[in-house]
Design an enzyme around this catalytic site. Sequence first.
Site, short mmCIF file in Angstrom:
data_model
loop_
_atom_site.label_atom_id
_atom_site.label_comp_id
_atom_site.label_asym_id
_atom_site.label_seq_id
_atom_site.Cartn_x
_atom_site.Cartn_y
_atom_site.Cartn_z
N ASP A 74 0.83 -1.21 0.00
CA ASP A 74 0.00 0.00 0.00
C ASP A 74 0.86 1.26 0.00
OD1 ASP A 74 -2.43 1.39 0.01
OD2 ASP A 74 -3.30 0.09 1.54
N ASP A 99 -9.84 3.71 -3.93
CA ASP A 99 -10.52 2.50 -3.47
C ASP A 99 -11.94 2.39 -3.98
OD1 ASP A 99 -9.08 2.37 -0.12
OD2 ASP A 99 -8.23 2.01 -2.09
#
Length: 676
Positions: free
Chosen positions: A179, A234
């Site tokens: 991430d 996202d």
Amino acid sequence: MRHPHTRTTPTTRTARRRVAGALAAGLLCAAGLAAPAVAAPGRAPAAADGLALTPPMGFNNWNSTHCRADFNQAMVKGIADLFVEKGLKDAGYQYVNLDDCWALPSRDANGKLVPDPVRFPDGIKAVADYVHSKGLKLGIYTSAGTKTCNSAGFPGALGHEYSDAQQFADWGVDYLKYDNCNNQGVDARQRYTTMRDALRATGRPIVYSICEWGENRPWEWAADVGQLWRTTGDISDNWGSMLSILKQNLPLAPYAGPGHWNDPDMLEVGNGGMTDTEYRSHFSMWSVMAAPLLIGTDLRKASQTTFDILDNKEVIAVDQDPLGKQGTVVSSEAGRWVVAKEMSDGSRAVALFNESGSAQRIATTARAVGLPDADAYTLRDLWQHRSYNTAGTISATVPAHGTVLVRVFADPRWATHPPAVELGLDSAPYVESGTPATLTTSVTDLGRTPARRVSVSLTGPEGWTVTPASPTGQDSLPTDRYLRTDWTVTAPPGTPTGSYDLTLSAGYRSPSGERVAAALPLTAHVVVPPPSGTSYLSDLPWLSATSGWGPVERDTSNGESAAGDGHPITLGGVMYAKGLGVHAASDVAYYTGKACERVTADVGVDDEKGAKGTVAFEVWADDTLVASTGVLTNAMPAQSLTADVTGAEVVRLVVTDGGDGIDSDHADWADARISC
């Protein structure tokens, strides 16, 4: 995973910043299909390391559990068990991936990562061993920063790349999602390349998923760094989010291929925020885009419908085709998308995707999708699991938010299949309760062979009257000919406004005598004529309303994800008592019955997100764009928008993301009115 609006929730991760920027041979035989007669198969270039030669398939817990206590060792093992028991392993799913929150917040005295002993009492290696015993693979998560994205502050790998990579390898990890939170401003390419080198140094083959949200255009540089890279922020479990991400990922087709994939984020199928029709579109479009297919729902609680979507092997074969081509856009007028994917056997997978809130006819041709000229073609419907012949037209009436996914190829055996027919609705499905309305349906022969003894019926809800006003049968329909039938449809007096299901059914015989049945679900809208004079749009019923984050709000701002959590509409410090609060991408449709003339509103980005948000406003009169603002930001004052909607049956208020993703795009139609 996290959404830009979740930063105030303690159990979710830190917000994202705005984004900058086959059938396999066995399936063909099982379906009774011949291999293509024309078009030489393409060759898939092999990735140097042999990893992820087709898009990774598996599971990730984040979309269903976030950091809740039910993410634990038992869940992970249970998912592995279900992969085997439910046939998902046989369908191609192999990775069982852990997301954030698997570790303790602090490293040990030697700087090593420590699995949470409550969640994973046997440690990660034991879990990996269990997953491997099922013939599956284990994935893990960390961040290219000092901490991961969760507010609890779990350790990231920045500065610990080689040590962490070796731990992962020693545990038997097969996949790393890396991430982008708390990255301390270090250059993204440098951070992700360092971890690539660390993974390679372990000697263990580990698929490397770069999750920097598309901020630094990884598609331009990451093909020799990782096997897949996120192209967007996202995903959330709603139509607006899925649609926005789809549109951002579609133009990136040239960058995808074996061993290097565009990743539009994980699947939301089964999580409850969309309809089954929308989930089938989600799965279809991810497959035609050659996207990784990572299940994001808790399979221990999944319905049979969810399993049926995730286990559709004919759709999966499109995603997993070894040529590795991402589908490209053929056309997209008025939300009627045609996306075609070249397949290794020379066929084309074709998605007819309906973005709009009402049924639409979507059409293309074999030539337009890249197939060679032929007398006729075999067309395989990948959701119906039926094969037909077509003279070259590829078309369907596609329900709102639906997708028809087909596989089409030149085939010398085309005549062994019945002709494809298209069912359609020619007239608008608007009905006033107690008042007869005329709807016109059609059945069109798309095949090279005739459809014989054609019959058609239309059924409505209990209590509705549906009677034919013209013939419902025809002896023969040659190629491109149609049977058109008028129906008188009456909803009982007092029927509330809203959407109601109709079903158009047809039956016909192929030249060989085979009886074929076809059905098309339709939606009729019970409406009331718009009131005379000028009305606030927030006081009127809408036909449909979609919003990218949370519902459309009446007389308040968007707020957050829950209904009714908005604030007074405020643009540039000015408060409005009336209006609509939405979040890009959004679409609110009103029935106007050709009786209205003008829409007015003050539009802009609501003050509730500070300086964030970039949107554009549009007004559509039926299929015509009649007013637009261009891109607006929070720094700009409210703009007055006036649209001429004279003669329109439906008026739509649309907000787009301004081209940069849907981060904090809280938009207001302040003081929105319509004059009729």
